[in-house]
Design a protein around this motif. Structure first.
Motif, PDB file in Angstrom:
ATOM      1  N   ARG A 104     -33.693  18.932  16.735  1.00  0.00           N
ATOM      2  CA  ARG A 104     -34.575  18.134  17.590  1.00  0.00           C
ATOM      3  C   ARG A 104     -35.251  17.039  16.767  1.00  0.00           C
ATOM      4  NH1 ARG A 104     -37.882  22.627  20.863  1.00  0.00           N
ATOM      5  NH2 ARG A 104     -36.223  23.250  22.268  1.00  0.00           N
ATOM      6  N   GLY A 105     -35.711  17.433  15.609  1.00  0.00           N
ATOM      7  CA  GLY A 105     -36.361  16.442  14.739  1.00  0.00           C
ATOM      8  C   GLY A 105     -35.393  15.327  14.371  1.00  0.00           C
ATOM      9  N   LEU A 106     -34.165  15.723  13.980  1.00  0.00           N
ATOM     10  CA  LEU A 106     -33.163  14.717  13.649  1.00  0.00           C
ATOM     11  C   LEU A 106     -32.834  13.835  14.838  1.00  0.00           C
ATOM     12  CD1 LEU A 106     -30.562  16.578  11.369  1.00  0.00           C
ATOM     13  CD2 LEU A 106     -32.181  14.797  10.705  1.00  0.00           C
ATOM     14  N   LEU A 107     -32.709  14.450  16.015  1.00  0.00           N
ATOM     15  CA  LEU A 107     -32.410  13.695  17.230  1.00  0.00           C
ATOM     16  C   LEU A 107     -33.541  12.714  17.531  1.00  0.00           C
ATOM     17  CD1 LEU A 107     -30.453  13.271  19.605  1.00  0.00           C
ATOM     18  CD2 LEU A 107     -31.727  15.047  20.820  1.00  0.00           C
ATOM     19  N   LEU A 108     -34.756  13.201  17.371  1.00  0.00           N
ATOM     20  CA  LEU A 108     -35.897  12.323  17.620  1.00  0.00           C
ATOM     21  C   LEU A 108     -35.901  11.148  16.631  1.00  0.00           C
ATOM     22  CD1 LEU A 108     -38.444  11.904  19.330  1.00  0.00           C
ATOM     23  CD2 LEU A 108     -39.675  13.236  17.629  1.00  0.00           C
ATOM     24  N   VAL A 109     -35.659  11.444  15.369  1.00  0.00           N
ATOM     25  CA  VAL A 109     -35.617  10.382  14.366  1.00  0.00           C
ATOM     26  C   VAL A 109     -34.468   9.433  14.670  1.00  0.00           C
ATOM     27  CG1 VAL A 109     -35.154   9.928  11.907  1.00  0.00           C
ATOM     28  CG2 VAL A 109     -36.764  11.721  12.576  1.00  0.00           C
ATOM     29  N   THR A 110     -33.302   9.984  15.045  1.00  0.00           N
ATOM     30  CA  THR A 110     -32.141   9.160  15.365  1.00  0.00           C
ATOM     31  C   THR A 110     -32.436   8.284  16.573  1.00  0.00           C
ATOM     32  OG1 THR A 110     -30.697  10.884  14.496  1.00  0.00           O
ATOM     33  CG2 THR A 110     -29.674   9.217  15.864  1.00  0.00           C
ATOM     34  N   LEU A 111     -33.041   8.871  17.613  1.00  0.00           N
ATOM     35  CA  LEU A 111     -33.395   8.085  18.795  1.00  0.00           C
ATOM     36  C   LEU A 111     -34.404   6.992  18.457  1.00  0.00           C
ATOM     37  CD1 LEU A 111     -33.619  10.752  21.643  1.00  0.00           C
ATOM     38  CD2 LEU A 111     -31.972   8.901  21.415  1.00  0.00           C
ATOM     39  N   LEU A 112     -35.390   7.342  17.665  1.00  0.00           N
ATOM     40  CA  LEU A 112     -36.376   6.331  17.271  1.00  0.00           C
ATOM     41  C   LEU A 112     -35.702   5.229  16.449  1.00  0.00           C
ATOM     42  CD1 LEU A 112     -39.506   8.480  16.383  1.00  0.00           C
ATOM     43  CD2 LEU A 112     -39.191   6.975  18.358  1.00  0.00           C
ATOM     44  N   PHE A 113     -34.803   5.633  15.534  1.00  0.00           N
ATOM     45  CA  PHE A 113     -34.088   4.633  14.743  1.00  0.00           C
ATOM     46  C   PHE A 113     -33.187   3.768  15.625  1.00  0.00           C
ATOM     47  CE2 PHE A 113     -30.574   3.352  11.887  1.00  0.00           C
ATOM     48  CZ  PHE A 113     -31.304   2.603  10.983  1.00  0.00           C
ATOM     49  N   ALA A 114     -32.487   4.422  16.588  1.00  0.00           N
ATOM     50  CA  ALA A 114     -31.620   3.672  17.494  1.00  0.00           C
ATOM     51  C   ALA A 114     -32.451   2.732  18.344  1.00  0.00           C
ATOM     52  CB  ALA A 114     -30.816   4.629  18.375  1.00  0.00           C
ATOM     53  N   ALA A 116     -35.366   1.488  17.553  1.00  0.00           N
ATOM     54  CA  ALA A 116     -35.863   0.418  16.677  1.00  0.00           C
ATOM     55  C   ALA A 116     -34.745  -0.585  16.395  1.00  0.00           C
ATOM     56  CB  ALA A 116     -36.403   1.013  15.382  1.00  0.00           C
ATOM     57  N   THR A 117     -33.540  -0.061  16.174  1.00  0.00           N
ATOM     58  CA  THR A 117     -32.402  -0.942  15.925  1.00  0.00           C
ATOM     59  C   THR A 117     -32.124  -1.784  17.158  1.00  0.00           C
ATOM     60  OG1 THR A 117     -31.475   0.730  14.446  1.00  0.00           O
ATOM     61  CG2 THR A 117     -30.001  -1.003  15.165  1.00  0.00           C
ATOM     62  N   PHE A 118     -32.140  -1.157  18.329  1.00  0.00           N
ATOM     63  CA  PHE A 118     -31.901  -1.886  19.577  1.00  0.00           C
ATOM     64  C   PHE A 118     -32.965  -2.953  19.782  1.00  0.00           C
ATOM     65  CE2 PHE A 118     -32.384  -2.269  24.215  1.00  0.00           C
ATOM     66  CZ  PHE A 118     -31.135  -2.761  24.514  1.00  0.00           C
ATOM     67  N   ALA A 119     -34.195  -2.571  19.520  1.00  0.00           N
ATOM     68  CA  ALA A 119     -35.288  -3.541  19.679  1.00  0.00           C
ATOM     69  C   ALA A 119     -35.116  -4.689  18.685  1.00  0.00           C
ATOM     70  CB  ALA A 119     -36.622  -2.853  19.490  1.00  0.00           C
ATOM     71  N   ALA A 120     -34.713  -4.340  17.468  1.00  0.00           N
ATOM     72  CA  ALA A 120     -34.539  -5.390  16.457  1.00  0.00           C
ATOM     73  C   ALA A 120     -33.387  -6.303  16.840  1.00  0.00           C
ATOM     74  CB  ALA A 120     -34.283  -4.750  15.097  1.00  0.00           C
ATOM     75  N   MET A 122     -32.273  -6.880  19.879  1.00  0.00           N
ATOM     76  CA  MET A 122     -32.689  -7.656  21.035  1.00  0.00           C
ATOM     77  C   MET A 122     -33.642  -8.793  20.610  1.00  0.00           C
ATOM     78  SD  MET A 122     -31.064  -6.661  23.423  1.00  0.00           S
ATOM     79  CE  MET A 122     -31.504  -6.620  25.081  1.00  0.00           C
ATOM     80  N   ILE A 123     -34.549  -8.448  19.737  1.00  0.00           N
ATOM     81  CA  ILE A 123     -35.474  -9.480  19.293  1.00  0.00           C
ATOM     82  C   ILE A 123     -34.715 -10.541  18.497  1.00  0.00           C
ATOM     83  CG2 ILE A 123     -37.443  -9.931  17.726  1.00  0.00           C
ATOM     84  CD1 ILE A 123     -38.573  -7.241  18.598  1.00  0.00           C
ATOM     85  N   PHE A 124     -33.841 -10.133  17.642  1.00  0.00           N
ATOM     86  CA  PHE A 124     -33.081 -11.050  16.854  1.00  0.00           C
ATOM     87  C   PHE A 124     -32.148 -11.892  17.716  1.00  0.00           C
ATOM     88  CE2 PHE A 124     -29.392 -12.052  14.135  1.00  0.00           C
ATOM     89  CZ  PHE A 124     -30.016 -12.813  13.203  1.00  0.00           C
ATOM     90  N   HIS A 125     -31.568 -11.269  18.745  1.00  0.00           N
ATOM     91  CA  HIS A 125     -30.642 -11.958  19.613  1.00  0.00           C
ATOM     92  C   HIS A 125     -31.363 -12.976  20.528  1.00  0.00           C
ATOM     93  CE1 HIS A 125     -27.142 -12.848  21.890  1.00  0.00           C
ATOM     94  NE2 HIS A 125     -27.540 -12.159  22.966  1.00  0.00           N
ATOM     95  N   PHE A 126     -32.502 -12.592  21.075  1.00  0.00           N
ATOM     96  CA  PHE A 126     -33.187 -13.509  21.973  1.00  0.00           C
ATOM     97  C   PHE A 126     -33.997 -14.567  21.242  1.00  0.00           C
ATOM     98  CE2 PHE A 126     -32.689 -10.041  25.137  1.00  0.00           C
ATOM     99  CZ  PHE A 126     -31.947 -10.765  26.053  1.00  0.00           C
ATOM    100  N   HIS A 127     -34.357 -14.353  20.043  1.00  0.00           N
ATOM    101  CA  HIS A 127     -35.127 -15.341  19.312  1.00  0.00           C
ATOM    102  C   HIS A 127     -34.217 -16.303  18.585  1.00  0.00           C
ATOM    103  CE1 HIS A 127     -39.074 -14.087  20.183  1.00  0.00           C
ATOM    104  NE2 HIS A 127     -38.874 -12.865  19.760  1.00  0.00           N
ATOM    105  N   ARG A 128     -33.115 -16.260  18.691  1.00  0.00           N
ATOM    106  CA  ARG A 128     -32.199 -17.139  18.036  1.00  0.00           C
ATOM    107  C   ARG A 128     -31.852 -18.336  18.791  1.00  0.00           C
ATOM    108  NH1 ARG A 128     -26.471 -15.270  16.439  1.00  0.00           N
ATOM    109  NH2 ARG A 128     -26.257 -16.156  14.941  1.00  0.00           N
TER     110      ARG A 128
END
Length: 128
Positions: A104-114, A116-120, A122-128
């Motif tokens: 569960r901890g790993l899944l939570l960390v993976t989801l948070l990382f995913a 964060a990656t998705f947000a990054a 999206m931010i990188f894609h739309f700010h370009r």
């Protein structure tokens, strides 16, 4: 000597009824004693028969008690085996629960990382 014997005859004749009565009483006492012994023998035979029945009944009870003792021993062994299996299963469940909490901890960390990656991305894609 004959003369003395002849003098004793009247006394002996007077004693004969007493002797006869004594012998009759003695034989009557012997008959009563014999009857008592026969009754005693019958009662002891009856007691022996009762004791044989009681012994047979007790033998059956002893057999049943031995069977119950054996069943209790088997049941005790089964309970011990069940308790051991239960303790083993509990230890296995505890390991699985700790593995699950780790996953569960790993899944939570993976989801948070995913996320964060998705947000990054999206931010990188739309700010370009």
């Amino acid at each position: 000597m004959w003369k003395q014997f002849l003098e004793l005859i009247p006394h002996l004749t007077r004693l004969l009824p007493h002797v006869d009565r004594f012998i009759q009483q003695r034989t009557a006492g012997d008959d009563a004693h014999r009857k008592n012994l026969e009754q005693f023998q019958k009662s002891t035979e009856s007691l022996r028969a009762d004791l044989a029945q009681a012994t047979a009944a007790h033998a059956s009870l002893y057999r049943q008690l031995n069977d119950q003792g054996e069943k209790m021993s088997e049941l005790s062994a089964d309970v011990h085996a069940s308790r051991t299996a239960l303790q083993s299963a509990e230890a296995h469940i505890e390991k699985l629960e700790s593995s699950l909490s780790f996953i569960r901890g790993l899944l939570l960390v993976t989801l948070l990382f995913a996320l964060a990656t998705f947000a990054a991305v999206m931010i990188f894609h739309f700010h370009r």
